[in-house]
Design a protein around this motif. Structure first.
Motif, PDB file in Angstrom:
ATOM      1  N   ILE A   1      27.294  59.529  30.371  1.00  0.00           N
ATOM      2  CA  ILE A   1      28.245  58.664  31.050  1.00  0.00           C
ATOM      3  C   ILE A   1      29.404  59.491  31.600  1.00  0.00           C
ATOM      4  O   ILE A   1      29.543  60.671  31.293  1.00  0.00           O
ATOM      5  CB  ILE A   1      28.778  57.556  30.126  1.00  0.00           C
ATOM      6  CG1 ILE A   1      29.643  58.161  29.001  1.00  0.00           C
ATOM      7  CG2 ILE A   1      27.635  56.725  29.531  1.00  0.00           C
ATOM      8  CD1 ILE A   1      30.439  57.132  28.216  1.00  0.00           C
TER       9      ILE A   1
ATOM     10  N   ILE B   1      28.888  51.271  30.994  1.00  0.00           N
ATOM     11  CA  ILE B   1      29.106  51.835  29.665  1.00  0.00           C
ATOM     12  C   ILE B   1      28.730  50.868  28.545  1.00  0.00           C
ATOM     13  O   ILE B   1      28.393  51.294  27.446  1.00  0.00           O
ATOM     14  CB  ILE B   1      30.554  52.332  29.485  1.00  0.00           C
ATOM     15  CG1 ILE B   1      31.554  51.217  29.739  1.00  0.00           C
ATOM     16  CG2 ILE B   1      30.827  53.514  30.388  1.00  0.00           C
ATOM     17  CD1 ILE B   1      32.990  51.630  29.476  1.00  0.00           C
TER      18      ILE B   1
ATOM     19  N   VAL C   1      25.631  59.277  22.828  1.00  0.00           N
ATOM     20  CA  VAL C   1      26.282  59.254  24.142  1.00  0.00           C
ATOM     21  C   VAL C   1      26.922  60.608  24.389  1.00  0.00           C
ATOM     22  O   VAL C   1      27.550  61.190  23.488  1.00  0.00           O
ATOM     23  CB  VAL C   1      27.354  58.143  24.226  1.00  0.00           C
ATOM     24  CG1 VAL C   1      28.100  58.219  25.557  1.00  0.00           C
ATOM     25  CG2 VAL C   1      26.726  56.769  24.041  1.00  0.00           C
TER      26      VAL C   1
ATOM     27  N   ALA D   1      29.598  62.098  27.080  1.00  0.00           N
ATOM     28  CA  ALA D   1      30.557  61.725  28.120  1.00  0.00           C
ATOM     29  C   ALA D   1      31.043  62.954  28.859  1.00  0.00           C
ATOM     30  O   ALA D   1      31.463  63.936  28.226  1.00  0.00           O
ATOM     31  CB  ALA D   1      31.733  60.966  27.506  1.00  0.00           C
TER      32      ALA D   1
ATOM     33  N   MET E   1      32.269  55.726  21.778  1.00  0.00           N
ATOM     34  CA  MET E   1      32.752  54.497  22.407  1.00  0.00           C
ATOM     35  C   MET E   1      33.972  53.940  21.676  1.00  0.00           C
ATOM     36  O   MET E   1      33.933  52.865  21.069  1.00  0.00           O
ATOM     37  CB  MET E   1      31.627  53.458  22.457  1.00  0.00           C
ATOM     38  CG  MET E   1      30.465  53.874  23.338  1.00  0.00           C
ATOM     39  SD  MET E   1      30.982  54.129  25.035  1.00  0.00           S
ATOM     40  CE  MET E   1      29.406  54.201  25.864  1.00  0.00           C
TER      41      MET E   1
ATOM     42  N   LEU F   1      37.405  56.403  25.670  1.00  0.00           N
ATOM     43  CA  LEU F   1      37.095  55.788  26.959  1.00  0.00           C
ATOM     44  C   LEU F   1      38.313  55.757  27.875  1.00  0.00           C
ATOM     45  O   LEU F   1      38.204  56.002  29.088  1.00  0.00           O
ATOM     46  CB  LEU F   1      36.548  54.372  26.753  1.00  0.00           C
ATOM     47  CG  LEU F   1      35.181  54.285  26.059  1.00  0.00           C
ATOM     48  CD1 LEU F   1      34.806  52.829  25.814  1.00  0.00           C
ATOM     49  CD2 LEU F   1      34.100  54.995  26.866  1.00  0.00           C
TER      50      LEU F   1
ATOM     51  N   TYR G   1      38.108  57.648  31.528  1.00  0.00           N
ATOM     52  CA  TYR G   1      38.102  56.865  32.771  1.00  0.00           C
ATOM     53  C   TYR G   1      39.500  56.615  33.347  1.00  0.00           C
ATOM     54  O   TYR G   1      39.629  56.035  34.426  1.00  0.00           O
ATOM     55  CB  TYR G   1      37.378  55.542  32.545  1.00  0.00           C
ATOM     56  CG  TYR G   1      35.888  55.709  32.348  1.00  0.00           C
ATOM     57  CD1 TYR G   1      35.041  55.839  33.440  1.00  0.00           C
ATOM     58  CD2 TYR G   1      35.342  55.758  31.073  1.00  0.00           C
ATOM     59  CE1 TYR G   1      33.672  56.006  33.268  1.00  0.00           C
ATOM     60  CE2 TYR G   1      33.966  55.932  30.888  1.00  0.00           C
ATOM     61  CZ  TYR G   1      33.147  56.049  31.995  1.00  0.00           C
ATOM     62  OH  TYR G   1      31.789  56.221  31.821  1.00  0.00           O
TER      63      TYR G   1
END
Length: 250
Positions: free
Chosen positions: A32, A195, A205, A207, A223, A228, A232
């Motif tokens: 991700i 996500i 995951v 990232a 997560m 996160l 982002y």
């Protein structure tokens, strides 16, 4: 599969910068990160569709570039974002391409049985004689997954398999990904933008941010609100539903 110091540059600018991680066998791993983070480029190098500039990709104890293409295709399958077929093919004919590394186009009775099993597994038996260009987007995606199943590889690489699918077909696609791992014992690596799909259907995951790994771990390790939000650059809240983290950004 182990990745050591993987690097790729375009016009002198690194888009993947000394990336290292190990892909857990028999699990679902999602890559991700925001657009331009390098995740699809990493996927391209893992599948040999993109040449790496430096680093090592160790696959079953051997550098990936040293594998003969036909032998690698018996162990690793890739489904890219764009899968446009120019030929007029039926579902069954498309799925049969998955047996090419084994049969060279001359399918045996065993090959035909595996093709039929893959079609049935994806619930496409009633559509096997339909042409690909006559199918809905969701049906077409299932046909491509059936081709991957017929290829019968331990490793399956999927680059944005939910791309251009509505929420219903996207959710069905992710359930199929989970079944590939749980029922067929595949190791699945996929690139995802959604996500919450990554959180709900993955085991691990990875990232990415700016060509580097920002965080690698289990779903619960990665997560989090803090991770996160940092990746982002928006505010997140994370709650749990059925024991899985669900993220909400604002």
């Amino acid at each position: 599969m182990k990745i050591h110091n993987l690097t790729k540059k375009y016009d002198g600018k690194p888009v993947v910068d000394t990336v290292s991680f190990t892909i857990p066998k028999g699990k679902v791993l999602s890559l991700i990160g925001p657009n331009g983070a390098g995740k699809s480029t990493v996927m391209g190098m893992l599948s040999r569709l993109i040449a790496k500039d430096s680093g090592l990709i160790e696959f079953e104890g051997q550098e990936l570039t040293h594998w003969k293409s036909r032998e690698l295709a018996k162990r690793l399958a890739i489904l890219t974002q764009t899968n446009n077929v120019s030929m007029k093919l039926t579902v069954e004919e498309l799925v049969a391409f998955g047996r090419f590394p084994y049969s060279g186009g001359r399918n045996t009775a065993e090959d035909q049985a595996l093709i039929a099993q893959a079609i049935a597994y994806m619930e496409l038996t009633d559509l096997k004689d339909r042409f690909i260009d006559e199918l809905s987007g969701g049906q077409r995606q299932r046909a491509y997954i059936a081709m991957v199943i017929a290829q019968d590889t331990e490793y399956v690489l999927l680059d944005e398999p939910t791309n251009n699918l509505d929420i219903y077909h996207a959710a069905r696609m992710m359930k199929i990904v989970r079944r590939l791992c749980d029922e067929l014992g595949k190791t699945v690596i996929l690139v995802l933008h959604e996500i919450n799909f990554a959180a709900f259907y993955s085991d691990y995951v990875c990232a990415f941010v700016d060509g580097r790994i920002a965080k690698f771990g289990t779903v619960k390790e990665v997560m989090t609100k803090e991770t996160l939000s940092d990746i982002y650059k928006v505010d997140f809240e994370v709650i749990e539903i059925a024991g899985k983290p669900l993220s909400i950004y604002y």
